[in-house]
Design a protein around this motif. Sequence first.
Motif, short mmCIF file in Angstrom:
data_model
loop_
_atom_site.label_atom_id
_atom_site.label_comp_id
_atom_site.label_asym_id
_atom_site.label_seq_id
_atom_site.Cartn_x
_atom_site.Cartn_y
_atom_site.Cartn_z
N UNK A 139 41.08 41.54 89.67
CA UNK A 139 40.38 40.81 88.61
C UNK A 139 41.36 40.33 87.54
N UNK A 140 42.32 41.17 87.18
CA UNK A 140 43.29 40.78 86.15
C UNK A 140 44.20 39.65 86.65
N UNK A 141 44.61 39.71 87.91
CA UNK A 141 45.44 38.64 88.47
C UNK A 141 44.70 37.31 88.45
N UNK A 142 43.42 37.34 88.75
CA UNK A 142 42.64 36.10 88.72
C UNK A 142 42.59 35.53 87.31
N UNK A 143 42.46 36.42 86.32
CA UNK A 143 42.38 35.94 84.94
C UNK A 143 43.68 35.30 84.48
N UNK A 144 44.82 35.73 85.05
CA UNK A 144 46.09 35.10 84.66
C UNK A 144 46.43 33.92 85.56
N UNK A 145 45.56 33.60 86.52
CA UNK A 145 45.73 32.39 87.33
C UNK A 145 46.39 32.58 88.66
N UNK A 146 46.68 33.82 89.09
CA UNK A 146 47.31 34.06 90.38
C UNK A 146 46.22 34.35 91.41
N UNK A 147 45.60 33.30 91.91
CA UNK A 147 44.42 33.44 92.76
C UNK A 147 44.77 34.10 94.10
N UNK A 148 45.88 33.69 94.70
CA UNK A 148 46.24 34.24 96.00
C UNK A 148 46.48 35.75 95.92
N UNK A 149 47.25 36.18 94.92
CA UNK A 149 47.52 37.61 94.76
C UNK A 149 46.24 38.37 94.41
N UNK A 203 48.15 39.81 80.91
CA UNK A 203 49.47 39.94 81.54
C UNK A 203 49.97 41.38 81.46
N UNK A 204 49.76 42.01 80.30
CA UNK A 204 50.14 43.41 80.17
C UNK A 204 49.27 44.29 81.07
N UNK A 205 48.00 43.93 81.18
CA UNK A 205 47.10 44.71 82.02
C UNK A 205 47.53 44.64 83.48
N UNK A 206 47.95 43.46 83.94
CA UNK A 206 48.42 43.32 85.32
C UNK A 206 49.57 44.28 85.60
N UNK A 207 50.51 44.37 84.68
CA UNK A 207 51.66 45.25 84.87
C UNK A 207 51.22 46.71 84.95
N UNK A 208 50.26 47.09 84.12
CA UNK A 208 49.79 48.47 84.12
C UNK A 208 49.02 48.79 85.40
N UNK A 209 48.18 47.84 85.84
CA UNK A 209 47.44 48.06 87.08
C UNK A 209 48.40 48.15 88.28
N UNK A 210 49.45 47.37 88.26
CA UNK A 210 50.45 47.46 89.35
C UNK A 210 51.08 48.85 89.38
N UNK A 211 51.39 49.38 88.19
CA UNK A 211 51.94 50.74 88.13
C UNK A 211 50.96 51.75 88.72
N UNK A 258 42.84 44.79 79.06
CA UNK A 258 42.03 43.65 79.52
C UNK A 258 40.95 43.31 78.50
N UNK A 259 40.29 44.34 77.97
CA UNK A 259 39.25 44.11 76.96
C UNK A 259 39.84 43.50 75.70
#
Length: 294
Positions: A224-234, A199-207, A193-194
């Motif tokens: 927070x990472x999902x919001x940064x990639x534009x997926x507000x609902x998730x 997008x890669x961070x989202x995948x790692x956080x999901x894991x 994220x830093x």
Amino acid sequence: MAVLLHLIPLLLPRNMPEQELAIARVTQGVDTRVKLLLPLRAHPKATPAELREAAELLLAGAPAEARELAQEAERREPAAVETQLLLARICDAERMERCVRTSLERAAQVAPGDPRPEVLRAELKEKSGDTVGAAEAMGVAHGKAPADPLIGLRYARLLSAAERPTEALAVLAGLQGKVPRARLLVEQGLVLSADRKDSEAVAVFRKATQEDPRLSLAYYELGLALFRVGDVEAAQEALRQADRLDLSSPKSLAALCALQLQARLIDEARLTRMDLERRFSGRMELIRQSCSIP
């Protein structure tokens, strides 16, 4: 009754340092603490550990007097690394940079294999805004204690803050088996994220959430990472799950409200604020800062 219990030690005959320390621990006024503790400099029964504790109790409000006590502890036990570390912190509180350097150098001399002097050096450099210097100091500490997971995690975070993500990820890889896997994945996601690789961070956080479905921090960072990639609902759902997993902290709901306001979801933000006010009425300043409804 509580006041009387605190007064009892004052009425007893005293000739032992631990009695002064016991009274000082329950005393809030700095001036009173100084009167109680400063005479321990000349007390023949005061041990170096007791002198250090007395200095700790005076550090916040009377650093000059704390330094006198720490220096007496140093005189009585010259080879104690704990005294040098305490002196470095006291000198930092007094803004005596040369004294800080000298104390840290002495700490390294009396305990060359101890990582704590470099850990403290890193903390002081980070506090002053020198992230690069902090990372270098923590690197020395990590070299002295490569198996210490706390030092490894702090080193990785400082490397990330110093914009050295590849090195940070390599340090985290070396902590496999020493840190719970879900927590390690969260740290890896923070480095990504830093480095603006959301997008890669989202995948790692999901894991991380799959590895430990009870880890609130993983859902929080995922939100927070999902919001940064534009997926507000998730993002909202992840933050709500983080809140459900840690009902004692307002952090997740405060972040949820801030994101809802940023996304112009005003009605949802009002509901989140109502929940915050109902559950965390004693944290109104945090609520106002993170969830100020227009």
